[in-house]
Enzyme design. Structure first.
Site, PDB file in Angstrom:
ATOM      1  N   SER A 279       0.846  -1.197   0.000  1.00  0.00           N
ATOM      2  CA  SER A 279       0.000   0.000   0.000  1.00  0.00           C
ATOM      3  C   SER A 279       0.876   1.239   0.000  1.00  0.00           C
ATOM      4  CB  SER A 279      -0.878   0.031   1.250  1.00  0.00           C
ATOM      5  OG  SER A 279      -0.105   0.414   2.378  1.00  0.00           O
ATOM      6  N   ASP A 280       0.374   2.333  -0.560  1.00  0.00           N
ATOM      7  CA  ASP A 280       1.053   3.600  -0.318  1.00  0.00           C
ATOM      8  C   ASP A 280       0.956   3.866   1.188  1.00  0.00           C
ATOM      9  OD1 ASP A 280       2.380   6.014  -0.486  1.00  0.00           O
ATOM     10  OD2 ASP A 280       1.240   6.752  -2.204  1.00  0.00           O
ATOM     11  N   TRP A 281       1.785   4.784   1.661  1.00  0.00           N
ATOM     12  CA  TRP A 281       1.897   4.988   3.114  1.00  0.00           C
ATOM     13  C   TRP A 281       0.602   5.595   3.676  1.00  0.00           C
ATOM     14  CZ3 TRP A 281       5.362   2.418   1.041  1.00  0.00           C
ATOM     15  CH2 TRP A 281       6.479   1.953   1.707  1.00  0.00           C
TER      16      TRP A 281
END
Ligand code: BGC
Length: 749
Positions: A279-281
């Site tokens: 996932s993106d952060w």
């Protein structure tokens, strides 16, 4: 077998080509083909470790499994030391390997050995129009990641540039899916040859920073497939990227990391992806839904690590019977598969990497020097003839501004960043006096209300005020010098992740400064340093000489000086359209940017030049544009067949490129396809091939561009498939989207 880069010769051999005779020319004509997909081929993830993986999983506790599926520090997941499974370590980023971040906060870890080579930002790389250099870029950054002991490189970032305001335009590659693909694929191949996984981002349709965490993007399937997905697809099917970053935004209602259509149907079922989705952060919003949709690893959630969705809540979901342990095992298996493939579990024979080497600096220099775009040279002031020049005024904050660090997004702590002023100092003879003046001050309109990154929004107008004393110094420097060079543009605090720009205006009063300097000295050269379009129409009307450079890496200043002084003949081409007005750009003309909770991409397939060309709107500078210090003429375009069958053949178009000037130079021959009598909506033309060729002064060369007929297809919403429409196609050849000099016709049956 290792991942392979299969060099298709022409691209190299032309560099050593100096004499021009028929024998060599014929050889060139054969060897120099378009750098199409198949030239750069990655190695698919090997499935040979599955039995060992099964054995490992059978020995793991549920807690250990969960530990492998979420960040247990800012940039790593947990390993299982008792089973010999290491952490999975990750690093940003697009400009070079990011400095080490603390394990439990965003603060720099304060290491003294985390320096890295600063590479040109994405827009600069794509402006080279040189896939070979994209491969070099990937190889350098991959080797540096490996040397820093990183397993996953959070790059390349290549979302389509839909609006010129986009905060991350400087990081991304292009508005055009074909150019995007040609840069993305070799980059990934280069990275992964170093036993480091590329994490391609941001999947997908993450084309704006405004509301990026929530915005629901809507478009029809054709637009998705033709514009926003091609580079992602090729990154999986051709380059075999081992990991994918799930973006922040939503698509058709679901967050990307909960989007079964995008993660399972498209990515895995249709493209055959076998790696991991990270996932993106802080882009995970659920446990069961996200895992079942196909997200594998959760990173950056702003909570204690054990409270991440894929941590304690995952364990609880299994215990409550909401999630099967087999589902968990499926994700752990993917992570282990990636680890075996990059040799992080059994590190025998793993690449060692290298960092901050002379070679990496040279590579950064080569990329920078091919990226610089000569926009205007009306008085032939460039290359600067030093004969008769005894002083040069160097004006503008960007003459000394460093861009390796800055802004919201990832930067790189570098040992070397040559600024434009230093580049000139390095390259000019001592006899030439440099009169340096800062000219303008960076000013930001931060207000208490603004979020970090909202630097250009909400603010008072003081952002455009010039400091009277700096202005006076600049004008005096210009008056007292034979030539003035203004380094204007923006920087990585102004163009930044997490916010889009409010408008295209040149900030900090630069337009006024440029006017005053030009009044003081008509021999003024304007050099823009920026990653995204700006409104430079007024500057363009007054300046005779205009150069565009980028956030251009450790050697950026040297490369720029070499272009200004003629050691390097510029060959960069714009990877996006420079509009005259923001409202001319498709997302703005259709008033569909930035949307609200929902952003509907109303311009559909007409992104970038496709809109300008179809709607007959004149841009300030078109896509694919860039001058040289020499002149090229294209002639004698020929096609190897005038009739071809859909899906079965490749069309080869050859064209003679003559260098009619006095300097060796590189030209990007671009091929656009038009289908005028189409039954479906089409852009006026679409880029389908290009080749960058070095042609010696006075010489001529035949280049051949290959177009597989299947690349002429459009995506049919009715058939949910690609369709090659029979009929007549015009193949248009030129050196920018608006300078077409040759045409050939083919009939597809
Ligand atoms: C960015 C990503 C980046 C991540 C980790 C996010 O804000 O969107 O591109 O890789 O942070 O730094």
């Amino acid at each position: 077998m290792k991942n392979r880069f299969i060099p298709l010769l022409g691209i190299f051999s032309i560099f050593s080509f100096t004499a021009c005779n028929n024998a060599v020319q014929d050889e060139m004509a054969v060897a120099e083909t378009t750098p199409e997909k198949a030239i750069f081929e990655g190695q698919p993830l090997s499935m040979e470790y599955e039995d060992e993986i099964t054995k490992l999983i059978s020995q793991m506790t549920l807690e250990e499994k969960a530990g492998m599926l979420h960040g247990t520090s800012m940039f790593a997941t947990s390993g299982v030391p008792r089973l010999g499974i290491p952490e999975l370590t990750m690093a940003d980023g697009p400009l070079g390997i990011r400095e080490e971040i603390s394990r439990d906060s965003w603060a720099p870890a304060g290491w003294t050995n985390d320096f890295a080579t600063y590479l040109p930002a994405g827009a600069g790389l794509s402006a080279t129009w040189n896939p070979q250099l994209a491969y070099t870029f990937g190889n350098v950054i991959g080797a540096e990641a490996r040397d820093r002991n990183k397993d996953v490189l959070l790059a390349p970032a290549f979302n389509i540039i839909r609006t010129p305001l986009g905060g991350r335009t400087y990081e991304y590659f292009s508005e055009d899916p074909f150019l995007n693909t040609q840069i993305t694929v070799p980059y990934i191949v280069g990275v992964q040859e170093n036993d480091v996984a590329a994490c391609i981002k941001h999947y997908a349709v993450n084309n704006q920073e405004t509301n990026r965490g929530t915005v629901d993007v809507q478009m029809d399937e054709r637009t998705l497939r033709e514009i926003y997905l091609p580079a992602f697809e090729a990154a999986i099917t051709d380059a075999h990227a081992y990991s994918v970053m799930g973006a922040y935004n939503r698509f058709r209602g679901d967050y990307l990391n909960e989007n079964e259509y995008m993660l399972q149907n498209v990515l895995r079922d249709q493209w055959g992806f076998k790696g991991i989705v990270i996932s993106d952060w802080a882009a995970i919003h659920s446990t069961v839904k996200a895992l079942k949709a196909g997200a594998d690893v959760e990173m950056g959630t702003p909570r204690p690590f054990n409270e991440f969705y894929f941590a304690d809540p995952l364990i609880a979901a299994v215990k409550a019977g909401e999630l099967s342990e087999e589902e968990v095992d499926k994700h752990v298996r993917r992570v282990l598969r990636l680890m075996y493939n990059i040799k992080s579990i059994d590190s025998t024979g793993r690449a060692k990497g290298a960092r901050n080497t002379e070679q990496h600096l040279k590579d950064a220099y080569d990329i920078a020097s091919e990226s610089i775009v000569l926009l205007k040279n009306d008085k032939k002031m460039l290359p600067l003839d030093l004969e008769g020049i005894s002083s040069i005024a160097v004006i503008g904050d960007n003459a000394t501004k460093k861009n390796a660090l800055g802004g919201f997004g990832a930067g790189v702590k570098t040992k070397l960043e040559v600024t434009p002023l230093e580049g000139l100092q390095n390259r000019l003879p001592e006899s030439i006096q440099i009169n340096h003046a800062q000219g303008y001050l960076e000013r930001y309109s931060k207000t208490d209300k603004a979020k970090y990154g909202d630097i250009t929004l909400n603010g008072p107008v003081t952002i455009d005020e010039l400091d009277p004393q700096l202005l006076e110094e600049a004008v005096n420097a210009a008056k007292n010098s034979d030539v003035a060079i203004i380094f204007a543009g923006s920087n990585r605090d102004y163009e930044t992740e997490a916010s889009d720009r409010a408008n295209l205006d040149l900030p900090f009063g630069q337009e006024e400064l440029i006017n005053k300097v030009m009044e003081a000295n008509p021999n003024t050269i304007v050099v823009m340093i920026a990653g995204a379009p700006f409104d430079i129409e007024n500057v363009d009307q007054r300046a005779s000489t205009l150069v565009w450079s980028w956030f251009n890496g450790s050697e950026g200043g040297n490369a720029l000086a070499d272009v200004l002084l003629g050691k390097v003949n510029p060959s960069g081409k714009l990877p996006w359209t420079m509009p005259k007005n923001l409202e001319d750009s498709p997302a703005h003309a259709t008033k569909s940017f930035p949307g609200g909770d929902v952003a509907t991409y109303d311009e559909g397939i007409l992104v970038g030049y496709k809109w300008f060309d179809t709607k007959n709107i004149e841009p300030l500078y078109p896509f694919g544009y860039g001058l040289s210090y020499t002149d090229f003429e294209l002639s004698n375009a020929k096609v190897d067949k005038t009739e071809a069958y859909a899906n079965a053949e490749t069309i080869r178009v050859s064209v003679d490129v003559e260098n009619t000037g006095k300097l060796d130079g590189k030209e990007v021959v671009q091929l656009y396809v038009s289908k005028e009598d189409s039954e479906v909506e089409r852009a006026a033309q679409e880029l389908k091939g290009f080749i960058k060729a070095l042609v010696p002064a006075g010489g001529s060369k035949t280049v051949t561009i290959e177009i597989p007929v299947k690349d002429l297809a459009y995506y049919s919403n009715e058939n949910s498939d690609w369709v090659v429409e029979p009929g007549t196609y015009t193949l248009r050849i030129g050196n920018s989207s608006r300078n077409i000099s040759e045409e050939v016709i083919v009939n597809i049956k």
